[in-house]
Design a protein around this motif. Structure first.
Motif, PDB file in Angstrom:
ATOM      1  N   ARG A  17       0.812  -1.218   0.000  1.00 56.47           N
ATOM      2  CA  ARG A  17       0.000   0.000   0.000  1.00 56.47           C
ATOM      3  C   ARG A  17       0.845   1.267   0.000  1.00 56.47           C
ATOM      4  O   ARG A  17       0.386   2.318  -0.412  1.00 56.47           O
ATOM      5  N   GLY A  18       2.094   1.193   0.471  1.00 57.19           N
ATOM      6  CA  GLY A  18       2.993   2.334   0.461  1.00 57.19           C
ATOM      7  C   GLY A  18       2.734   3.279   1.614  1.00 57.19           C
ATOM      8  O   GLY A  18       1.840   3.060   2.440  1.00 57.19           O
ATOM      9  N   ILE A  19       3.521   4.351   1.668  1.00 53.47           N
ATOM     10  CA  ILE A  19       3.423   5.338   2.737  1.00 53.47           C
ATOM     11  C   ILE A  19       3.796   6.698   2.167  1.00 53.47           C
ATOM     12  O   ILE A  19       4.597   6.794   1.236  1.00 53.47           O
ATOM     13  N   SER A  20       3.200   7.739   2.728  1.00 52.83           N
ATOM     14  CA  SER A  20       3.496   9.084   2.252  1.00 52.83           C
ATOM     15  C   SER A  20       4.856   9.539   2.762  1.00 52.83           C
ATOM     16  O   SER A  20       5.363   9.034   3.768  1.00 52.83           O
ATOM     17  N   VAL A  21       5.442  10.497   2.074  1.00 51.90           N
ATOM     18  CA  VAL A  21       6.758  11.012   2.440  1.00 51.90           C
ATOM     19  C   VAL A  21       6.720  11.623   3.832  1.00 51.90           C
ATOM     20  O   VAL A  21       7.609  11.373   4.649  1.00 51.90           O
ATOM     21  N   SER A  22       5.681  12.383   4.139  1.00 53.89           N
ATOM     22  CA  SER A  22       5.612  13.031   5.453  1.00 53.89           C
ATOM     23  C   SER A  22       5.453  12.018   6.579  1.00 53.89           C
ATOM     24  O   SER A  22       6.090  12.147   7.636  1.00 53.89           O
ATOM     25  N   SER A  23       4.655  10.988   6.375  1.00 56.56           N
ATOM     26  CA  SER A  23       4.504   9.943   7.398  1.00 56.56           C
ATOM     27  C   SER A  23       5.799   9.174   7.584  1.00 56.56           C
ATOM     28  O   SER A  23       6.187   8.855   8.709  1.00 56.56           O
ATOM     29  N   LEU A  24       6.462   8.877   6.489  1.00 57.90           N
ATOM     30  CA  LEU A  24       7.739   8.174   6.551  1.00 57.90           C
ATOM     31  C   LEU A  24       8.778   9.013   7.294  1.00 57.90           C
ATOM     32  O   LEU A  24       9.517   8.496   8.132  1.00 57.90           O
ATOM     33  N   ALA A  25       8.814  10.300   7.021  1.00 57.15           N
ATOM     34  CA  ALA A  25       9.756  11.188   7.696  1.00 57.15           C
ATOM     35  C   ALA A  25       9.467  11.251   9.193  1.00 57.15           C
ATOM     36  O   ALA A  25      10.397  11.250  10.014  1.00 57.15           O
ATOM     37  N   VAL A  44      15.361  15.782   8.619  1.00 57.94           N
ATOM     38  CA  VAL A  44      14.980  14.386   8.403  1.00 57.94           C
ATOM     39  C   VAL A  44      14.027  14.291   7.217  1.00 57.94           C
ATOM     40  O   VAL A  44      14.180  13.427   6.351  1.00 57.94           O
ATOM     41  N   HIS A  45      13.044  15.183   7.156  1.00 59.41           N
ATOM     42  CA  HIS A  45      12.085  15.177   6.048  1.00 59.41           C
ATOM     43  C   HIS A  45      12.798  15.405   4.727  1.00 59.41           C
ATOM     44  O   HIS A  45      12.518  14.713   3.731  1.00 59.41           O
TER      45      HIS A  45
END
Length: 115
Positions: A17-25, A44-45
């Motif tokens: 399903r993947g993950i958004s860049v902001s959530s991953l950061a 980090v972001h």
């Protein structure tokens, strides 16, 4: 664990399903925070964003876009390294083992109120 390993670990956990860049950061930031040091969330972001862009350029890259803007996942279809990462991280997670034929243990404790 450095940021790159943390990114790959998180991507292996979210799966297809993947993950958004902001959530991953945010996940990477939380994994990196300690009692004595806290990295800058903006740095980090920015690192996460640059890492994802660098490693998702071609069809055989380790990371791919999910089709939704800003969402990424491991490229398990075209990359053998991504499939291996999924296996490695899956093996690291211990599974709860339940004994099948174990009898409940007896309570040998002494009662304080028996005379």
């Amino acid at each position: 664990m450095n940021y790159e390993q943390q990114i790959l670990h998180i991507l292996s956990e979210v799966g297809e399903r993947g993950i958004s860049v902001s959530s991953l950061a945010k996940h990477v930031y939380n994994m990196s925070c300690t009692l004595f040091s806290q990295p800058d969330l903006q740095e980090v972001h920015q690192f996460v964003q640059q890492y994802l862009l660098r490693n998702s350029k071609s069809a055989q890259s380790l990371i791919e876009s999910t089709g939704r803007r800003g969402y990424y996942r491991l490229n398990t279809q075209n990359n053998a390294d991504a499939r291996q990462l999924m296996l490695e991280f899956a093996e690291e997670m211990p599974e709860a083992e339940e004994p099948e034929n174990e009898k409940p243990s007896q309570d040998f404790s002494l009662s304080l109120f028996d005379f």
